[in-house]
Write a protein that holds these residues in place. Structure first.
Motif, mmCIF file in Angstrom:
data_model
loop_
_atom_site.group_PDB
_atom_site.id
_atom_site.type_symbol
_atom_site.label_atom_id
_atom_site.label_comp_id
_atom_site.label_asym_id
_atom_site.label_seq_id
_atom_site.Cartn_x
_atom_site.Cartn_y
_atom_site.Cartn_z
ATOM 1 N N ALA A 233 0.803 -1.189 -0.159
ATOM 2 C CA ALA A 233 0.159 0.057 0.043
ATOM 3 C C ALA A 233 0.971 1.368 0.072
ATOM 4 O O ALA A 233 0.659 2.305 -0.773
ATOM 5 N N PHE A 234 1.788 1.321 0.788
ATOM 6 C CA PHE A 234 2.839 2.287 0.813
ATOM 7 C C PHE A 234 3.547 2.441 -0.673
ATOM 8 O O PHE A 234 3.898 3.546 -0.983
ATOM 9 N N LEU A 235 3.742 1.391 -1.069
ATOM 10 C CA LEU A 235 4.650 1.288 -2.383
ATOM 11 C C LEU A 235 3.836 1.942 -3.596
ATOM 12 O O LEU A 235 4.267 2.809 -4.159
ATOM 13 N N ILE A 236 2.553 1.719 -3.536
ATOM 14 C CA ILE A 236 1.734 2.004 -4.519
ATOM 15 C C ILE A 236 1.400 3.507 -4.410
ATOM 16 O O ILE A 236 1.385 4.532 -5.475
ATOM 17 N N LYS A 237 1.276 4.030 -3.071
ATOM 18 C CA LYS A 237 0.799 5.534 -2.890
ATOM 19 C C LYS A 237 2.196 6.327 -3.189
ATOM 20 O O LYS A 237 1.822 7.453 -4.228
ATOM 21 N N ALA A 238 3.363 5.704 -3.091
ATOM 22 C CA ALA A 238 4.720 6.519 -3.388
ATOM 23 C C ALA A 238 4.445 6.326 -4.997
ATOM 24 O O ALA A 238 5.118 7.450 -5.602
ATOM 25 N N VAL A 240 2.125 6.436 -7.334
ATOM 26 C CA VAL A 240 1.212 7.483 -7.693
ATOM 27 C C VAL A 240 1.788 8.871 -7.697
ATOM 28 O O VAL A 240 1.661 9.635 -8.473
ATOM 29 N N ILE A 241 2.388 9.379 -6.578
ATOM 30 C CA ILE A 241 2.851 10.552 -6.228
ATOM 31 C C ILE A 241 3.803 10.843 -7.431
ATOM 32 O O ILE A 241 4.122 11.817 -7.875
ATOM 33 N N SER A 242 4.802 9.775 -7.457
ATOM 34 C CA SER A 242 5.983 9.985 -8.497
ATOM 35 C C SER A 242 5.441 9.993 -9.815
ATOM 36 O O SER A 242 6.170 10.935 -10.738
ATOM 37 N N LEU A 243 4.454 9.297 -10.213
ATOM 38 C CA LEU A 243 3.823 9.273 -11.496
ATOM 39 C C LEU A 243 3.229 10.676 -11.914
ATOM 40 O O LEU A 243 3.363 11.172 -12.937
ATOM 41 N N LYS A 244 2.867 11.500 -10.959
ATOM 42 C CA LYS A 244 2.384 12.891 -11.077
ATOM 43 C C LYS A 244 3.782 13.693 -11.438
ATOM 44 O O LYS A 244 3.475 14.715 -12.146
ATOM 45 N N SER A 290 -6.496 6.771 0.196
ATOM 46 C CA SER A 290 -5.790 6.869 1.494
ATOM 47 C C SER A 290 -4.916 5.474 1.035
ATOM 48 O O SER A 290 -5.318 4.692 0.542
ATOM 49 N N ILE A 291 -3.593 5.398 2.074
ATOM 50 C CA ILE A 291 -3.169 4.399 2.147
ATOM 51 C C ILE A 291 -4.022 3.133 2.738
ATOM 52 O O ILE A 291 -3.848 2.139 2.161
ATOM 53 N N LYS A 292 -4.782 3.808 3.628
ATOM 54 C CA LYS A 292 -5.510 2.557 4.190
ATOM 55 C C LYS A 292 -6.683 1.958 3.135
ATOM 56 O O LYS A 292 -6.914 0.820 3.297
ATOM 57 N N GLU A 293 -7.088 2.710 2.851
ATOM 58 C CA GLU A 293 -8.113 2.392 1.410
ATOM 59 C C GLU A 293 -7.398 1.397 0.286
ATOM 60 O O GLU A 293 -7.886 0.623 -0.019
ATOM 61 N N ILE A 294 -6.149 1.913 -0.026
ATOM 62 C CA ILE A 294 -5.358 1.073 -1.228
ATOM 63 C C ILE A 294 -4.977 -0.177 -0.638
ATOM 64 O O ILE A 294 -5.098 -1.298 -1.196
ATOM 65 N N ASN A 295 -4.773 -0.115 0.724
ATOM 66 C CA ASN A 295 -4.325 -1.754 1.469
ATOM 67 C C ASN A 295 -5.749 -2.329 1.316
ATOM 68 O O ASN A 295 -5.520 -3.985 1.009
ATOM 69 N N GLN A 397 12.150 7.976 3.292
ATOM 70 C CA GLN A 397 11.855 9.073 4.385
ATOM 71 C C GLN A 397 10.428 9.075 4.306
ATOM 72 O O GLN A 397 9.887 10.112 3.894
ATOM 73 N N PRO A 398 9.729 8.179 5.056
ATOM 74 C CA PRO A 398 8.136 8.211 5.051
ATOM 75 C C PRO A 398 7.596 9.431 5.197
ATOM 76 O O PRO A 398 6.333 9.725 5.157
ATOM 77 N N HIS A 399 8.358 10.350 6.226
ATOM 78 C CA HIS A 399 7.531 11.712 6.539
ATOM 79 C C HIS A 399 7.342 12.471 5.201
ATOM 80 O O HIS A 399 6.426 13.255 5.184
ATOM 81 N N LYS A 400 8.131 12.377 4.258
ATOM 82 C CA LYS A 400 7.882 12.916 2.954
ATOM 83 C C LYS A 400 6.696 12.627 2.312
ATOM 84 O O LYS A 400 5.995 13.309 1.746
ATOM 85 N N LEU A 401 6.695 11.109 2.470
ATOM 86 C CA LEU A 401 5.293 10.554 1.842
ATOM 87 C C LEU A 401 4.007 11.233 2.372
ATOM 88 O O LEU A 401 2.981 11.430 1.955
#
Length: 406
Positions: A233-238, A240-244, A290-295, A397-401
């Motif tokens: 879930a964290f990897l997928i969220k990161a 998507v942010i990178s794809l933007k 959200s990360i929780k929803e992705i999970n 650096q998860p705080h950046k995420l």
């Protein structure tokens, strides 16, 4: 005479493979009775009869692949069958009004031209592949629907009987005869799509490493607080942010019109290993989750893919694909892009190893390897490196995420 044609079952298909006919020439059929099972790119679909009648001709043999619109069989509309069907329905209505027990659909009856067995196409396929007559299988569900577990339970009992017979007869087996696996269905569709991708797209694979140590620590803290979230879930969220930040990888090349289409939707394909082969369910609009929803959604889609219960819309319109093979092991690979997308990223095994931290100290870290395949017609190596660097910074650096989601 009515033609039954192969039609689009709802996923934009252009062709399909005829797997198995559920009727034969001369059979009486009723409206909505299953006639034939066909294999599309990613699923088994059941075509039903549009009317009551008699099967007069089967035009296409099982095992053939045909285009949408091809006539599969012909049905002669039978007014007598229609009258019997109407009579049965009226009789059933009267019986219900008088509280008289009616005939169950799964029981053979002179009023019914066919005995319909309730079972999903994939369940029927399991039975057919193991030479099991699905009518012999007992349904554990009170509704009468036969499940995969029912078929497998029946098969296990059948195998036990076969083994006992073999022991008593001492059957001699010729070791020179090779086993055969049919090259058809999903396995063949995977082969066709991968061949098209590899021979159409000039693939380049970029390898990198990501330090997962801080992310693992954060997950442990969340677990202590009662929140269990998968690494995926964290990897997928990161991603998507990178794809933007790098929309060139959320794109599709339109060679015919000499343009690159930068997609504004972020639909992530989740490559999933199943008993039938590689299936890619699609997580739609990930940027809005959200990360929780992705999970939760990834877990649900993966379970449905493994069970063969995905709906057509759950396998369409992916813009970027992820393959998380880390739990299976392996340090790297050269993945094939999910055509017509521009890129695919694979996450490999994470292992503990010595690393040098920011204080020049040697410590133990959790390092994950990744491989990213991209279309060299659309993007270059420098852009791919910048993309994975951006992704790695969010994970390391998860705080950046977290900041990116505010």
């Amino acid at each position: 005479m009515l033609e039954v044609k192969l039609h689009d079952v709802g996923e934009g298909m252009t062709e399909g493979e005829v797997l198995h006919y559920l009727v034969k020439v001369g059979d009486s059929v009723m409206t909505d009775q299953p006639l034939v099972e066909v294999q599309t790119d990613k699923m088994v679909a059941e075509l039903t009869s549009p009317c009551s009648g008699i099967v007069k001709e089967i035009r296409i043999e099982a095992g053939e692949t045909v285009q949408v619109g091809t006539s599969l069989l012909y049905i002669e509309i039978d007014e007598a069958v229609r009258a019997v069907q109407k009579s049965f329905v009226e009789t059933k209505s009267i019986a219900e009004e008088q509280s008289i027990p009616t005939i169950k659909l799964e029981e053979k009856s002179p009023h019914m031209p066919f005995n319909r067995i309730l079972a999903a196409p994939y369940t029927r396929k399991i039975a057919r592949d193991n030479n099991i007559n699905i009518e012999d299988v007992h349904a554990s569900d009170p509704s009468g629907r036969i499940s995969e577990e029912d078929v497998l339970r029946f098969l296990k009992g059948q195998q036990t009987d076969t083994e006992s017979k073999k022991e008593s007869k001492q059957v001699e087996v010729d070791q020179e005869v090779p086993d055969e696996i049919p090259f058809r269905g999903i396995r063949r569709k995977i082969a066709e799509k991968m061949t098209k991708s590899l021979f159409t797209i000039p693939h380049v694979t970029h390898f990198d490493e990501v330090n997962m140590t801080n992310l693992f620590k954060m997950r442990e803290q969340l677990k202590a607080d009662g929140e269990s979230v998968s690494v995926s879930a964290f990897l997928i969220k990161a991603l998507v942010i990178s794809l933007k930040d790098f929309p060139i990888f959320n794109a599709e090349l339109d060679e015919e019109n000499s343009r690159i289409l930068l997609k504004k939707n972020y639909h992530i394909g989740i490559a999933t290993n199943t008993d039938s082969g590689l299936i890619v369910p699609v997580l739609h609009d990930v940027d809005k989750q959200s990360i929780k929803e992705i999970n939760a959604n990834v877990g649900s889609l993966t379970a449905k893919a493994i069970a063969g219960k995905l709906q057509p819309f759950e396998m369409k319109n992916s813009t970027f694909t992820v393959s998380n093979v880390g739990p299976l092991g392996g340090m790297g690979a050269t993945p094939i892009i999910n055509y017509p997308e521009t890129a695919l990223i694979a996450f490999h095994k994470t292992k503990k190893q010595p690393i040098v931290n920011e204080h020049d100290e040697i410590v133990i870290g959790h390092i994950m390897t990744l491989s990213m395949a991209f279309d060299h017609r659309v993007a270059d190596g420098a852009t791919a490196i910048a993309f994975t660097n951006r992704f790695a910074s969010l994970i390391e650096q998860p705080h950046k995420l977290m900041m990116e989601m505010i």
